[in-house]
Each structure stands twice: as C-alpha cells, then as structure tokens.
Design a protein around this motif. Structure first.
Motif, PDB file in Angstrom:
ATOM      1  N   CYS A  43      77.426  24.027   6.909  1.00 30.10           N
ATOM      2  CA  CYS A  43      76.424  24.189   7.951  1.00 30.10           C
ATOM      3  C   CYS A  43      76.986  23.796   9.323  1.00 30.10           C
ATOM      4  O   CYS A  43      77.705  22.799   9.459  1.00 30.10           O
ATOM      5  CB  CYS A  43      75.217  23.318   7.609  1.00 30.10           C
ATOM      6  N   HIS A  91      75.394  22.589  11.687  1.00 26.12           N
ATOM      7  CA  HIS A  91      74.758  21.377  12.195  1.00 26.12           C
ATOM      8  C   HIS A  91      75.621  20.160  11.883  1.00 26.12           C
ATOM      9  O   HIS A  91      76.381  19.707  12.732  1.00 26.12           O
ATOM     10  CB  HIS A  91      73.343  21.238  11.605  1.00 26.12           C
ATOM     11  N   ARG A  92      75.568  19.669  10.654  1.00 25.33           N
ATOM     12  CA  ARG A  92      76.362  18.479  10.366  1.00 25.33           C
ATOM     13  C   ARG A  92      77.136  18.616   9.066  1.00 25.33           C
ATOM     14  O   ARG A  92      77.465  17.642   8.413  1.00 25.33           O
ATOM     15  CB  ARG A  92      75.477  17.229  10.382  1.00 25.33           C
ATOM     16  N   GLY A  93      77.383  19.868   8.678  1.00 25.79           N
ATOM     17  CA  GLY A  93      78.412  20.110   7.671  1.00 25.79           C
ATOM     18  C   GLY A  93      77.998  20.295   6.238  1.00 25.79           C
ATOM     19  O   GLY A  93      78.841  20.653   5.409  1.00 25.79           O
ATOM     20  N   ALA A  94      76.728  20.075   5.898  1.00 27.25           N
ATOM     21  CA  ALA A  94      76.366  20.148   4.479  1.00 27.25           C
ATOM     22  C   ALA A  94      76.660  21.539   3.907  1.00 27.25           C
ATOM     23  O   ALA A  94      76.745  22.524   4.638  1.00 27.25           O
ATOM     24  CB  ALA A  94      74.886  19.819   4.311  1.00 27.25           C
ATOM     25  N   CYS A 141      69.962  25.537   4.847  1.00 25.98           N
ATOM     26  CA  CYS A 141      70.661  24.292   4.554  1.00 25.98           C
ATOM     27  C   CYS A 141      69.653  23.260   4.040  1.00 25.98           C
ATOM     28  O   CYS A 141      68.590  23.066   4.631  1.00 25.98           O
ATOM     29  CB  CYS A 141      71.344  23.781   5.820  1.00 25.98           C
ATOM     30  N   TYR A 153      69.879  20.118   4.017  1.00 25.68           N
ATOM     31  CA  TYR A 153      69.912  18.802   4.666  1.00 25.68           C
ATOM     32  C   TYR A 153      68.816  18.686   5.736  1.00 25.68           C
ATOM     33  O   TYR A 153      67.943  17.831   5.661  1.00 25.68           O
ATOM     34  CB  TYR A 153      71.320  18.578   5.231  1.00 25.68           C
ATOM     35  N   GLY A 183      67.516  21.865   7.158  1.00 30.22           N
ATOM     36  CA  GLY A 183      66.760  23.110   7.149  1.00 30.22           C
ATOM     37  C   GLY A 183      67.226  24.212   8.089  1.00 30.22           C
ATOM     38  O   GLY A 183      66.511  25.198   8.277  1.00 30.22           O
ATOM     39  N   TRP A 184      68.377  24.091   8.703  1.00 31.55           N
ATOM     40  CA  TRP A 184      68.863  25.212   9.517  1.00 31.55           C
ATOM     41  C   TRP A 184      69.024  26.437   8.602  1.00 31.55           C
ATOM     42  O   TRP A 184      69.507  26.299   7.452  1.00 31.55           O
ATOM     43  CB  TRP A 184      70.223  24.895  10.166  1.00 31.55           C
TER      44      TRP A 184
HETATM   45 FE1  FES Z   1      72.651  21.635   7.727  1.00 30.66          FE
HETATM   46 FE2  FES Z   1      71.769  19.591   9.070  1.00 30.66          FE
HETATM   47  S1  FES Z   1      73.624  19.757   8.037  1.00 30.66           S
HETATM   48  S2  FES Z   1      70.787  21.472   8.732  1.00 30.66           S
END
Ligand code: FES
Ligand code: FE
Length: 437
Positions: A83, A85-88, A103, A105, A107-108
């Motif tokens: 992702c 955003h922060r990688g999940a 995602c 984590y 929700g993106w």
């Molecule tokens: Fe994917 Fe935050 S890591 S939405």
C-alpha cells in the motif's frame, strides 16, 4: 573474498570450480539481490492463471511481493503488493477476482489497474493522496513470451526476447504442444529448503545425480513394470542415448536426452500423447515434433526459472533466496490444452509422486542439497566445489556439467563484471518447418 575468486575457470586443465563461500555469505546474497534479482528478467506467471478480467494471483518474485492480475480492460499487470500509505499488503489472498483492492490497515482502495480511488477521511488531507500518488507501483518492465510473464526492475534491461535469445526454442517446444496452447494446472507446490538457491538451480539441470540419488524411484518404477528413464537406445534427432548438454548466452542452458518412458501410463494416456505428436508433426514437421516428444529436456533460464519437460510430466519451477542457507521453491504443472481428464490425472499423479515436496524425487534432492549446505561449514578447509565433468569434451553428455558452468559464468559476470568465454557448445537442433502458433 575478492570478486575474482568466486569461480576458477581453468580451460587448460579442464577444471571448473566454485568457491563455497558463494553459498554461505550474506554479503554475496546482498550483491545477488542487487546485481541479479534487480537486473535480470524474473518469471512471474502464465497468462492462463488469470484468464478473466479481474483475476489475480499474488506471489513473491525474488523477494518482492507482487499482484499479477488482469485489470478491468483485460490488460495483464504486475503491481507491487504494498500500500502507498504505510506499506501493508494490499491483497492478502493467494488468488481470486477483484475489481478493487482495499488495504486492510486503514482502508485505502485501488482499482485493479492500480489507481488510488478511495481514501477514508480524505477531507483531513490538505494534499489529496489520490492526486499526489499516481497509483500502485510496478517493476520497470513487464514482458511476456508465449504467455509466460516476466518482470525486470531495471529500466535499462534489454527486451525479454533478446534476453532469452536462442534459448526461446526450449519454451517454444512446450508452448507448441497443443494448437490450443498450454495452461498451468491449478494448484502449486510451494516449499522451502535449507540450502542456498544456487544449489537447486544446479540440481535442476544436473543429469549426473539422477542414477544415484533417485535410484529408489527408478527401481520402484521398474518393479511396477515401467520403462526405465534415461535408458533409451536410439539416437533421436542427433541426440545420443547418453543425451547432451547445451549452453546459450546470458546463462541459459539445457540438457536433453531421449524421452524417458511413461511410467504406469494407461493406453488412453499413451494414445493422447501419440495424438499430440501426430498433430505436431502435421503442424511443424517430423523433426520438430520429435524434439518435442522424443526428447526430455531440463532447461534453466537465468537466474532461476526452470522448465522440465519429461514425457510423464511438464513442470515449471522457480527458486528465490530467503537467506544464504534458505530458499523458497514454487512448482507448477503445465498441461497442453484440450487433453482429457485421464491424461490430466496421470500428470497430476506424477507431479505428486515424483516432483512434489512429498514425492519420491524432490525429498531426495533436498536431502542432498541440505547436507551440502550443512557441510559448507568446512569451507575454510575444503574451499571449492568441482563442476568440471565433461569439460573439454567435443560433445557433452546429459550427465556432464556444461549446463551448470554456463550458468555460473553468467552469475560470475553479473557479480564481478568479468566475462568468461563460453565453451562454444550452443546447439538448437530442429527448427519448426511452419509457424501457425
Ligand atoms: Fe494501507 Fe494504511 S497502510 S491504508
Ligand atoms: Fe533430482
């Protein structure tokens, strides 16, 4: 260890050695990630695994998690499964069908073509993420050959077709087996071994080990009335019963030998294979059909994409390092499209009993490789492994080690910049006479 001491290619004495430190050093693994897995073409998957819009497979490709999918326009994509955003992990399923990847984590959400389409709490962002981020990232290049998709993380890499070069022939011999094409059978063998990834690459094109390591398999098959593999008597298309090895630029190599028997095949299975051969003869001429069905072939496409075509099974395999002493292995079975259920069952049975991680061949190989890895603790005393068998021979046989030397020279070139000349044993035997594929 200095770079020039990775391999000893002594042409005068027909001696080829590999320094055992290349199997144990973390520093060398880091360099492999950079010089090999980030620059060579790496196999991802086959188009038949994602036939419909929205279909996806997730897999690790040389350590990088990717989504291999067909987007809403039908285009095949490879996107990094991380992702923005922060990688999940964006997609946590191994396969499926999805229009949107959300995602778990925060929700993106992304379209299956990669665009970021939903950010929960978007009103809190001054810079709107969907405008800031262009979409999911992918490797620098994604290209396919005969339905096989590869990625390259190096923008300057040569095209996949140039990279495969003449070795493409050994992919054609698989892809041409049915006018309808080929398909990967659903279901995957995935396992890890406690040995360096290069040991399994070597093993995959090693005809030397078969008789000793796999003798229990051969004995059992013969007890059950099967034709013993690798004991052909006739010369097939110029390939002697002892088989032959061949090498190509860029570290690709193949060993081939008169087709092994069809252990425990029913009449119907034999007839299916004979019918495939007749069709290939009509389409491409007898010599090419003989290369396809009269010879077994183990090929390595550098660095670690393996195609093994034995008459009783056709397998693809990749192997990527987890650490210097651990490797993740994935194996798939290929079926020519249009064959009946009985033929598929026969191939699946062989895949399980021969290649499977609990089959009769793979555990023997793994045992040999894991023992070797353990014994590399003696590397200070022993130092080198020997890969000289058949070096200097006019015609290397299937149980010689030309294939491995060709692979090691490419490995050495990528790791050190030092280009060692090939042994000049490149051989592509039997071109097809017509092309309708
Ligand atoms: Fe994917 Fe935050 S890591 S939405
Ligand atoms: Fe083996």
């Amino acid at each position: 260890m200095t770079a020039s001491t990775y391999v000893n290619d002594d042409r005068q004495n027909h001696l080829f050695q590999v320094n055992r430190e290349v199997f144990t050093s973390q520093e060398i693994l880091e360099k492999e990630k950079q010089e090999i897995f980030s620059k060579a073409w790496i196999y991802v998957g086959h188009e038949s695994e994602i036939p419909n819009k929205g279909d996806f497979q997730t897999r690790d490709v040389a350590g990088r998690p990717v989504i291999f999918n067909r987007d809403r326009h039908g285009e095949v994509r490879v996107m990094l499964n991380s992702c923005l955003h922060r990688g999940a992990s964006l997609c946590r399923h191994s396969s499926g069908n999805a229009k949107i990847f959300t995602c778990f984590y925060h929700g993106w959400a992304y379209r299956n073509s990669g665009e970021l389409v939903n950010v929960p709490g978007n009103e809190d962002y001054k810079a709107e993420p969907a405008k800031v981020y262009e979409g999911l990232k992918g490797p620098a290049k994604v290209e396919s050959y005969r339905g096989l998709y590869f990625v390259n993380f190096d923008e300057d890499a040569e095209s996949l077709e140039d990279y495969l070069g003449e070795a493409k022939y050994f992919i054609d011999l698989v892809a041409d087996q049915s006018p309808e094409g080929i398909a990967i059978l659903e279901g995957t063998h995935k396992y890890s071994i406690k040995a360096n990834w290069k040991l399994l690459v070597e093993n995959s094109v090693d005809g030397y080990h078969a008789k000793s390591v796999h003798h229990t398999y051969f004995e059992m098959m013969m007890d059950l009335g099967a034709t013993p593999p690798m004991l052909g008597e006739e010369i097939v298309n110029g390939v002697a019963p002892s088989g032959m090895g061949t090498e190509f630029p860029n570290g690709h190599a193949t060993l081939m030998y008169p087709a092994n028997g069809l252990p425990l095949a029913t009449e119907s299975v034999k007839e299916t294979l004979a019918g495939m051969r007749r069709t290939a003869e009509e389409r491409f001429g007898e010599s090419y059909a003989t290369a396809m069905f009269g010879l077994s072939r183990n090929s390595v496409f550098f660095p670690s994409f393996i195609v093994i075509d034995l008459s009783f099974g056709l397998t693809l395999r990749t192997m990527y390092p987890i650490s210097p002493s651990e490797t993740i292995v994935t194996g798939w079975q290929i079926i020519p499209k249009g064959v009946d259920e009985e033929f598929i069952k026969y191939r699946v049975d062989n895949a399980l009993t021969f290649w499977g991680p609990a089959g009769l061949a793979t555990p023997d190989d793994v045992e040999a490789l894991e023992q070797a890895q353990k014994a590399f603790s003696t590397q200070a005393e022993i130092g080198w492994s020997d890969i000289s068998k058949g070096m200097g021979k006019q015609m290397p046989a299937a149980n010689d080690e030309l294939q491995m030397r060709a692979w090691w020279r490419e490995w050495n070139k990528r790791m050190t910049g030092e280009a060692l000349p090939s042994e000049g044993k490149s051989f592509v035997p039997f071109q097809k006479q017509t092309t309708d594929a």
